[in-house]
Design a protein around this motif. Structure first.
Motif, short mmCIF file in Angstrom:
data_model
loop_
_atom_site.label_atom_id
_atom_site.label_comp_id
_atom_site.label_asym_id
_atom_site.label_seq_id
_atom_site.Cartn_x
_atom_site.Cartn_y
_atom_site.Cartn_z
N ALA A 14 0.83 -1.21 0.00
CA ALA A 14 0.00 0.00 0.00
C ALA A 14 0.86 1.26 0.00
O ALA A 14 0.57 2.23 -0.71
CB ALA A 14 -0.92 -0.01 1.23
N ASP A 33 11.12 2.89 5.90
CA ASP A 33 10.79 1.53 6.36
C ASP A 33 11.91 1.06 7.27
O ASP A 33 13.09 1.31 6.99
CB ASP A 33 10.64 0.56 5.17
N GLY A 46 1.85 -15.66 -1.87
CA GLY A 46 1.43 -16.60 -2.92
C GLY A 46 2.49 -17.65 -3.20
O GLY A 46 2.73 -17.98 -4.37
N ASN A 51 -0.02 -13.66 -5.31
CA ASN A 51 -1.40 -13.65 -5.82
C ASN A 51 -1.86 -12.19 -5.72
O ASN A 51 -2.40 -11.77 -4.73
CB ASN A 51 -2.24 -14.58 -4.94
N SER A 170 4.85 -4.80 12.77
CA SER A 170 4.91 -4.13 14.08
C SER A 170 3.59 -3.43 14.35
O SER A 170 2.84 -3.13 13.42
CB SER A 170 6.05 -3.11 14.10
N GLU A 363 -3.36 -2.68 5.17
CA GLU A 363 -3.85 -3.61 6.18
C GLU A 363 -3.89 -3.04 7.59
O GLU A 363 -4.51 -3.62 8.48
CB GLU A 363 -2.95 -4.86 6.14
N PHE A 376 -4.09 -7.88 -1.31
CA PHE A 376 -3.25 -6.97 -2.11
C PHE A 376 -4.13 -5.96 -2.84
O PHE A 376 -3.76 -4.79 -2.95
CB PHE A 376 -2.37 -7.75 -3.09
C1 LIG Z 1 2.96 -15.39 4.05
C2 LIG Z 1 1.96 -14.41 3.48
C3 LIG Z 1 1.46 -14.61 2.21
C4 LIG Z 1 0.51 -13.72 1.69
N1 LIG Z 1 0.05 -13.92 0.42
C5 LIG Z 1 -0.86 -13.07 -0.10
C6 LIG Z 1 -1.29 -13.22 -1.44
O1 LIG Z 1 -0.79 -14.06 -2.19
N2 LIG Z 1 -2.26 -12.35 -1.90
C7 LIG Z 1 -2.77 -11.34 -1.11
O2 LIG Z 1 -3.63 -10.59 -1.57
N3 LIG Z 1 -2.33 -11.16 0.15
C8 LIG Z 1 -1.39 -11.99 0.66
N4 LIG Z 1 -0.93 -11.77 1.93
C9 LIG Z 1 -1.40 -10.59 2.66
C10 LIG Z 1 -0.66 -9.34 2.12
O3 LIG Z 1 0.73 -9.60 2.11
C11 LIG Z 1 -0.93 -8.11 2.98
O4 LIG Z 1 -2.31 -7.93 3.16
C12 LIG Z 1 -0.34 -6.85 2.32
O5 LIG Z 1 1.07 -7.01 2.20
C13 LIG Z 1 -0.66 -5.62 3.13
O6 LIG Z 1 -0.02 -4.53 2.54
P1 LIG Z 1 0.44 -3.30 3.44
O7 LIG Z 1 1.19 -2.42 2.52
O8 LIG Z 1 -0.70 -2.77 4.19
O9 LIG Z 1 1.44 -3.93 4.51
P2 LIG Z 1 2.83 -4.69 4.29
O10 LIG Z 1 2.95 -5.16 2.89
O11 LIG Z 1 2.92 -5.65 5.40
O12 LIG Z 1 3.91 -3.55 4.47
C14 LIG Z 1 4.12 -2.90 5.70
C15 LIG Z 1 5.52 -2.32 5.70
O13 LIG Z 1 5.65 -1.51 6.85
C16 LIG Z 1 6.92 -1.73 7.43
N5 LIG Z 1 6.85 -1.40 8.85
C17 LIG Z 1 6.14 -2.03 9.82
N6 LIG Z 1 6.36 -1.47 11.01
C18 LIG Z 1 7.22 -0.42 10.79
C19 LIG Z 1 7.83 0.54 11.63
N7 LIG Z 1 7.63 0.53 12.96
N8 LIG Z 1 8.67 1.44 11.08
C20 LIG Z 1 8.91 1.43 9.75
N9 LIG Z 1 8.38 0.54 8.90
C21 LIG Z 1 7.52 -0.37 9.42
C22 LIG Z 1 7.19 -3.20 7.18
O14 LIG Z 1 8.59 -3.46 7.22
C23 LIG Z 1 6.61 -3.38 5.78
O15 LIG Z 1 7.56 -3.16 4.77
C24 LIG Z 1 0.04 -12.62 2.47
C25 LIG Z 1 0.57 -12.43 3.74
C26 LIG Z 1 1.52 -13.29 4.26
C27 LIG Z 1 2.07 -13.03 5.63
#
Ligand SMILES: Cc1cc2nc3c(=O)[nH]c(=O)nc-3n(C[C@H](O)[C@H](O)[C@H](O)COP(=O)(O)OP(=O)(O)OC[C@H]3O[C@@H](n4cnc5c(N)ncnc54)[C@H](O)[C@@H]3O)c2cc1C
Length: 390
Positions: A14, A33, A46, A51, A170, A363, A376
Motif C-alpha cells: 500500500a 521503512d 502466494g 497472488n 509491528s 492492512e 493486495f
Molecule cells: C505469508 C503471506 C502470504 C501472503 N500472500 C498473499 C497473497 O498471495 N495475496 C494477497 O492478496 N495477500 C497476501 N498476503 C497478505 C498481504 O501480504 C498483505 O495484506 C499486504 O502485504 C498488506 O499490505 P500493506 O502495505 O498494508 O502492509 P505490508 O505489505 O505488510 O507492508 C508494511 C511495511 O511496513 C513496514 N513497517 C512495519 N512497522 C514499521 C515501523 N515501525 N517502522 C517502519 N516501517 C515499518 C514493514 O517493514 C513493511 O515493509 C500474504 C501475507 C503473508 C504473511
C-alpha cells in the motif's frame, strides 16, 4: 530538517502504491521503512509468486466493521487497473483458480514494478529507518528517525498488520493512530490454520498430509467451498484459512465432507458393501479410519442400517464439526483482522477525519480480505486513492 510534501511510513504494497501515485503528481515523497528490504511480505506471498489480485474482487469479500467503507476505493482503483499496470510492465501472469491471479515467475516482479513506478515518480525510499517519534508541526508532521529529522505536509501510515513479526510486522500504525486520538479495533490473526483441542489430537494428528474438498462453515453461516488439509499441528488448507477469519474462540466449525443424499444412493446401489468401503470411494481412507477410531461411525454392510441410523450418518458427514483449540496466531497468519477503525477515516481519501493530513492505507486499518489476492487489491486501491490527494 529535510522538508517533504509527503512521508509514507512502510515500504510495503500500500505504501509504495501511494508513494508512486503521489510522486507522479509532482509531490516530493519520502518512504521510510525499518526493514532492510522493500516489500518483504510481497516476496513471500502466494508461495513466492504473489497472488496480486482476483478477477472477482467485490466489497462482499472484505471483513470490516463498516462493510460499505471499502466500496469507493475498490470502485476507483479496480483489479482491472492493477492488471493493466502488471501488463504495462510486461509481467507474465496466470489465473490459478477461483479468479486468483499469480505471477508466472516470481513475486519479485511485483516488487520491481512498484520500485520502478516509484523511481519514475522521483520517490526517495529510505530503508533501515527506525522511527523514534512523530509529532505535529503546524498543519503537517515531524518524523524523527535515528540520526535524521524530516518534516512533511501529509503523513501516510502504511505499516501493515501484525502477521509475520519475523519479517518486520509491528504495531507501529496502531500506536500512532492512538497517539492522535483515533480508535483502534481489537486485532486478531486471520487467514490462519487452526490448532486442535487435546482430545482431538490423538485421532486427527495421524491424518497429517490428508487433503480433501469440503465446504467449511462458521457459526455465523459463512461458507467456503475449498480444500481442507490436516497437518501435524491441526487443520489448514484454503477452506480453513478462509473460515478462520470468521471464527471466534470457543466456536465450532462445520465441514461438509459429503453432501447429504449421497448415502441413500449408496444403499440403493451397493447394499452389501460395508460403510467404510463405500465411504473410501469418496473420502480419503485415512479419514474414514479416523472417523471410525473416533467412534463417530461404526461400519457394517449398508443394508443393515436403519433409516434413522442412515440419516444420522448423513448428518455427520454433511456437518462434521470441530471445536478448534485456537489458531496458530500471528506467526503464520496471512493477515490481521481489526486495526484502525474505518469510522475514523474518509472512505474517499483514507484521511483521518479528526487529524487533517494524516492518512492510513492498507492492512493497518480494519479491512481484511478473503484469501485469493483480495488483500493486495485492498493495498493497491487504498494506496492509490490516498496517492491522488496527499
Ligand atoms: C505469508 C503471506 C502470504 C501472503 N500472500 C498473499 C497473497 O498471495 N495475496 C494477497 O492478496 N495477500 C497476501 N498476503 C497478505 C498481504 O501480504 C498483505 O495484506 C499486504 O502485504 C498488506 O499490505 P500493506 O502495505 O498494508 O502492509 P505490508 O505489505 O505488510 O507492508 C508494511 C511495511 O511496513 C513496514 N513497517 C512495519 N512497522 C514499521 C515501523 N515501525 N517502522 C517502519 N516501517 C515499518 C514493514 O517493514 C513493511 O515493509 C500474504 C501475507 C503473508 C504473511
Amino acid at each position: 530538517m529535510q522538508a517533504w510534501d509527503v512521508i509514507v511510513i512502510g515500504a510495503g504494497a500500500a505504501g509504495l502504491m501511494c508513494a508512486a501515485e503521489a510522486g507522479r503528481r509532482g509531490r516530493r515523497v519520502l518512504v521510510l521503512d525499518h526493514g532492510k528490504r522493500i516489500g518483504r511480505k510481497i516476496l513471500m506471498s502466494g508461495g513466492g509468486r504473489c497472488n496480486f489480485t482476483n478477477y472477482h474482487v467485490e466489497p462482499g469479500a472484505y471483513l470490516c466493521a463498516n462493510p460499505h467503507f471499502v466500496k469507493s476505493a475498490l470502485a476507483r482503483y479496480t483489479q482491472w487497473d492493477f492488471i493493466a499496470l502488471v501488463n504495462k510492465h510486461g509481467i507474465a501472469w496466470h489465473e490459478k483458480t477461483l479468479g486468483q491471479l499469480f505471477c508466472d515467475d516470481s513475486a519479485q516482479d511485483i516488487v520491481d514494478l512498484l520500485v520502478k513506478e516509484c523511481d519514475d515518480a522521483g520517490v526517495t525510499i529510505r530503508l533501515r529507518a527506525e522511527i523514534l517519534e512523530v509529532d505535529r508541526l503546524g498543519d503537517g508532521f515531524r518524523v524523527a528517525t535515528a540520526g535524521e529529522e524530516d518534516s512533511c505536509q501529509s503523513l501516510v501510515v502504511a505499516t501493515g498488520g501484525l502477521s509475520m513479526p519475523k519479517i518486520g510486522a509491528s504495531p507501529f500504525g496502531y500506536r500512532l493512530a492512538e497517539q492522535f486520538g483515533l480508535k483502534v479495533l481489537p486485532t486478531r490473526a486471520g487467514l490462519v490454520p487452526f490448532t486442535l483441542q487435546p482430545e482431538d489430537k490423538q485421532t486427527l494428528e495421524p491424518l497429517a498430509g490428508v487433503s480433501l474438498p469440503v465446504v467449511a462453515e462458521s457459526e455465523d453461516g459463512t461458507r467456503f467451498a475449498e480444500n481442507l488439509l490436516f497437518t501435524h499441528r491441526g487443520v489448514s488448507g484454503p477452506a480453513v484459512l478462509q473460515i478462520s477469519s470468521y471464527w471466534q474462540p470457543g466456536e465450532r466449525v462445520k465441514f461438509e465432507l459429503l453432501p447429504a443424499g449421497c448415502l441413500a444412493q449408496g444403499v440403493a446401489e451397493s447394499p452389501n458393501q460395508e460403510l467404510k468401503t463405500w465411504l473410501a470411494r469418496y473420502l480419503p481412507k485415512r479419514l474414514v479410519e479416523a472417523l471410525l477410531a473416533r467412534e463417530e461411525l461404526t461400519s457394517k454392510p449398508l443394508k443393515q442400517y436403519t433409516p434413522k441410523e442412515l440419516a444420522a450418518i448423513e448428518t455427520l458427514l454433511a456437518e462434521w464439526s470441530l471445536r478448534p483449540g485456537g489458531t496458530e496466531g500471528y506467526r503464520t497468519a496471512e493477515v490481521t483482522l481489526g486495526g484502525v477503525d474505518t469510522d475514523e477515516l474518509s472512505s474517499k481519501t483514507m484521511e483521518a477525519k479528526k487529524v487533517p493530513n494524516l492518512y492510513f492505507v492498507g492492512e493497518v486499518m480494519d479491512v481484511t480480505g478473503w484469501l485469493g489476492g483480495y488483500n493486495f487489491q485492498w493495498a493497491w486501491s487504498s494506496g492509490w486513492v490516498a496517492g491522488q490527494v496527499v
